[in-house]
Scaffold this motif. Structure first.
Motif, PDB file in Angstrom:
ATOM      1  N   MET A   1       7.783 -18.340 -18.330  1.00 46.25           N
ATOM      2  CA  MET A   1       8.608 -17.152 -18.844  1.00 46.25           C
ATOM      3  C   MET A   1       7.812 -16.050 -18.870  1.00 46.25           C
ATOM      4  SD  MET A   1      11.815 -16.271 -19.808  1.00 46.25           S
ATOM      5  CE  MET A   1      12.458 -14.935 -20.481  1.00 46.25           C
ATOM      6  N   ARG A   2       6.442 -16.405 -19.387  1.00 45.65           N
ATOM      7  CA  ARG A   2       5.627 -15.176 -19.216  1.00 45.65           C
ATOM      8  C   ARG A   2       5.219 -14.646 -17.917  1.00 45.65           C
ATOM      9  NH1 ARG A   2       1.081 -16.762 -23.740  1.00 45.65           N
ATOM     10  NH2 ARG A   2       2.328 -16.340 -25.716  1.00 45.65           N
ATOM     11  N   MET A   3       5.175 -15.594 -16.982  1.00 46.40           N
ATOM     12  CA  MET A   3       4.635 -15.152 -15.523  1.00 46.40           C
ATOM     13  C   MET A   3       5.807 -14.510 -14.729  1.00 46.40           C
ATOM     14  SD  MET A   3       2.767 -15.539 -12.926  1.00 46.40           S
ATOM     15  CE  MET A   3       1.481 -16.648 -13.775  1.00 46.40           C
ATOM     16  N   SER A   4       6.867 -14.894 -15.255  1.00 49.72           N
ATOM     17  CA  SER A   4       8.192 -14.328 -14.563  1.00 49.72           C
ATOM     18  C   SER A   4       8.467 -12.856 -14.988  1.00 49.72           C
ATOM     19  CB  SER A   4       9.666 -14.954 -15.068  1.00 49.72           C
ATOM     20  OG  SER A   4      10.726 -14.385 -14.659  1.00 49.72           O
ATOM     21  N   THR A   5       8.126 -12.621 -16.262  1.00 54.14           N
ATOM     22  CA  THR A   5       8.265 -11.239 -17.056  1.00 54.14           C
ATOM     23  C   THR A   5       6.901 -10.539 -16.144  1.00 54.14           C
ATOM     24  OG1 THR A   5       9.055 -11.943 -19.032  1.00 54.14           O
ATOM     25  CG2 THR A   5       7.827  -9.934 -18.772  1.00 54.14           C
ATOM     26  N   TRP A   6       5.786 -10.905 -15.977  1.00 51.72           N
ATOM     27  CA  TRP A   6       4.853 -10.369 -15.556  1.00 51.72           C
ATOM     28  C   TRP A   6       4.934  -9.992 -13.906  1.00 51.72           C
ATOM     29  CZ3 TRP A   6       1.640 -11.076 -11.116  1.00 51.72           C
ATOM     30  CH2 TRP A   6       0.333 -10.390 -10.984  1.00 51.72           C
ATOM     31  N   ALA A  12       8.688  -3.874 -10.338  1.00 49.56           N
ATOM     32  CA  ALA A  12       9.069  -2.653 -10.776  1.00 49.56           C
ATOM     33  C   ALA A  12       8.127  -1.530 -10.582  1.00 49.56           C
ATOM     34  CB  ALA A  12       9.555  -2.563 -12.053  1.00 49.56           C
ATOM     35  N   ALA A  13       7.097  -1.882 -10.975  1.00 57.29           N
ATOM     36  CA  ALA A  13       5.588  -0.734 -10.799  1.00 57.29           C
ATOM     37  C   ALA A  13       5.428  -0.461  -9.260  1.00 57.29           C
ATOM     38  CB  ALA A  13       4.708  -1.257 -11.144  1.00 57.29           C
ATOM     39  N   ARG A  15       7.875  -0.798  -6.816  1.00 55.56           N
ATOM     40  CA  ARG A  15       9.092  -0.129  -6.183  1.00 55.56           C
ATOM     41  C   ARG A  15       8.805   1.390  -6.624  1.00 55.56           C
ATOM     42  NH1 ARG A  15      13.983  -4.089  -8.332  1.00 55.56           N
ATOM     43  NH2 ARG A  15      13.637  -5.769  -6.481  1.00 55.56           N
ATOM     44  N   ALA A  16       8.499   1.462  -8.059  1.00 56.42           N
ATOM     45  CA  ALA A  16       8.184   2.970  -8.336  1.00 56.42           C
ATOM     46  C   ALA A  16       7.117   3.767  -7.547  1.00 56.42           C
ATOM     47  CB  ALA A  16       7.900   3.156  -9.633  1.00 56.42           C
ATOM     48  N   LEU A  17       6.167   3.166  -7.361  1.00 59.10           N
ATOM     49  CA  LEU A  17       5.016   3.658  -6.305  1.00 59.10           C
ATOM     50  C   LEU A  17       5.650   3.889  -5.081  1.00 59.10           C
ATOM     51  CD1 LEU A  17       2.051   4.150  -5.966  1.00 59.10           C
ATOM     52  CD2 LEU A  17       1.642   1.866  -5.475  1.00 59.10           C
ATOM     53  N   LEU A  18       6.310   3.046  -4.439  1.00 56.40           N
ATOM     54  CA  LEU A  18       6.715   3.230  -3.111  1.00 56.40           C
ATOM     55  C   LEU A  18       7.744   4.329  -3.012  1.00 56.40           C
ATOM     56  CD1 LEU A  18       7.363  -0.357  -1.748  1.00 56.40           C
ATOM     57  CD2 LEU A  18       5.589   1.155  -1.165  1.00 56.40           C
ATOM     58  N   VAL A  19       8.768   4.471  -4.058  1.00 57.61           N
ATOM     59  CA  VAL A  19       9.839   5.601  -3.994  1.00 57.61           C
ATOM     60  C   VAL A  19       9.044   7.051  -4.151  1.00 57.61           C
ATOM     61  CG1 VAL A  19      11.715   6.697  -5.403  1.00 57.61           C
ATOM     62  CG2 VAL A  19      11.657   4.129  -4.843  1.00 57.61           C
ATOM     63  N   LEU A  20       8.015   6.963  -5.199  1.00 54.36           N
ATOM     64  CA  LEU A  20       7.526   8.335  -5.267  1.00 54.36           C
ATOM     65  C   LEU A  20       6.512   8.644  -4.337  1.00 54.36           C
ATOM     66  CD1 LEU A  20       6.472   7.918  -9.247  1.00 54.36           C
ATOM     67  CD2 LEU A  20       8.287   9.155  -8.531  1.00 54.36           C
ATOM     68  N   THR A  21       5.892   7.825  -3.612  1.00 60.29           N
ATOM     69  CA  THR A  21       5.153   8.030  -2.598  1.00 60.29           C
ATOM     70  C   THR A  21       5.955   8.709  -1.512  1.00 60.29           C
ATOM     71  OG1 THR A  21       3.523   6.165  -2.954  1.00 60.29           O
ATOM     72  CG2 THR A  21       3.657   7.131  -0.784  1.00 60.29           C
ATOM     73  N   ALA A  22       7.129   7.769  -1.366  1.00 57.22           N
ATOM     74  CA  ALA A  22       8.090   8.632  -0.220  1.00 57.22           C
ATOM     75  C   ALA A  22       8.777   9.845  -0.581  1.00 57.22           C
ATOM     76  CB  ALA A  22       9.245   7.511  -0.033  1.00 57.22           C
TER      77      ALA A  22
END
Length: 295
Positions: A1-6, A12-13, A15-22
């Motif tokens: 469960m912890r690994m899945s959350t990690w 998500a991070a 994805r945010a990096l790729l979107v903001l970079t674009a």
């Protein structure tokens, strides 16, 4: 469960990096570039470059120094305002002097390379140089006739207000020996020249107003640098005091010079912001084009 959350957090991070970079690295720069190509904006975006005979000779946004190899002003050109950017109008070293109104005492030394002028003496020397060059009175309040700050160190016992009513020594701190001080006596005490390397801060520093008028013909933009050190403009007043010299150097009439000055004078931005200004780079190019120097 912890690994899945990690994993979900890092995905998500990512994805945010790729979107903001674009957005910030691709979309935004392209959008700014596209807008900059619109009519009326492209010239400014390209640096407002000025060409002469097919060769780029400068920018209407960046000033230039019109001096010879010896650093002296070329008589056939309008002179720009002083610059504190590098050796003068260096776009890679844009800066101001950072000297303020309390900078009135020079740092004198036997080694000329270690001499540091105060803002007051800098203004005084520039004003004298402009006056000598243009054939007008370059005197200013708190300046000596030789173009340094008229400042005394009055040494002696002080009263409750810090004044020295009975000085025992008076030194003209900006005039290095063996020069004759700009004033002979002060409060009955003979004024001495300053010995390079000596510290006279023990005395009360007293600037002397002198007999020069505040309505000096040399305007402030002729003796002070702009904040960036790259200002391509001067005031119409500074341009006007240079007209006679330019006309004589190019063997034309003063009215012909004034006509070009008027043509290269910009009014207030939007009709109410700032003051009228003259673009020196464009003005000098117009002079060379219309009335070439034959010296």
């Amino acid at each position: 469960m912890r690994m899945s959350t990690w994993i979900r957090q890092h995905v998500a991070a990512l994805r945010a990096l790729l979107v903001l970079t674009a957005i910030t690295g691709i979309v935004y720069p392209l959008a700014v570039f596209a807008i900059a190509q619109l009519p009326g904006l492209r010239d400014t975006a390209e640096g407002s470059l000025i060409e002469s005979d097919g060769t780029v000779v400068g920018s209407s946004l960046i000033g230039q120094s019109f001096t010879g190899k010896d650093g002296n002003a070329l008589v056939q050109y309008f002179q720009s305002r002083p610059s504190a950017a590098g050796d003068g109008y260096d776009p890679t070293a844009t800066a101001a002097s950072n000297l303020g109104p309390e900078s009135i005492v020079d740092t004198l030394d036997v080694d000329p390379a270690k001499v540091k002028l105060s803002l007051l003496s800098t203004v005084c020397s520039r004003s004298k140089a402009v006056g000598d060059r243009e054939g007008i009175d370059g005197g200013r309040p708190f300046c000596t006739k030789d173009g340094v700050g008229a400042v005394l160190s009055v040494i002696g016992p002080r009263d409750a207000d810090g004044d020295v009513s009975h000085p025992v020594q008076v030194v003209s701190v900006n005039e290095a020996c063996p020069v004759m001080p700009f004033v002979a006596t002060y409060k009955g005490v003979q004024v001495e020249c300053a010995k390079p390397g000596e510290d006279y801060s023990v005395g009360r520093i007293v600037p002397i107003y002198g007999d020069a008028t505040t309505d000096t013909p040399v305007p402030s933009d002729a003796v002070t640098a702009s904040g960036s050190g790259l200002d391509p403009h001067i005031s119409p007043r500074f341009a006007d005091i240079q007209v006679t010299r330019i006309a004589n150097a190019r063997n034309i009439s003063a009215d012909q010079v004034r006509e070009l000055v008027e043509a290269n004078t910009d009014g207030r931005t939007l009709g109410f912001l700032g003051e009228p200004r003259v673009n020196v780079v464009e003005l000098n190019l117009a002079l060379d084009s219309r009335y070439p120097f034959r010296g």
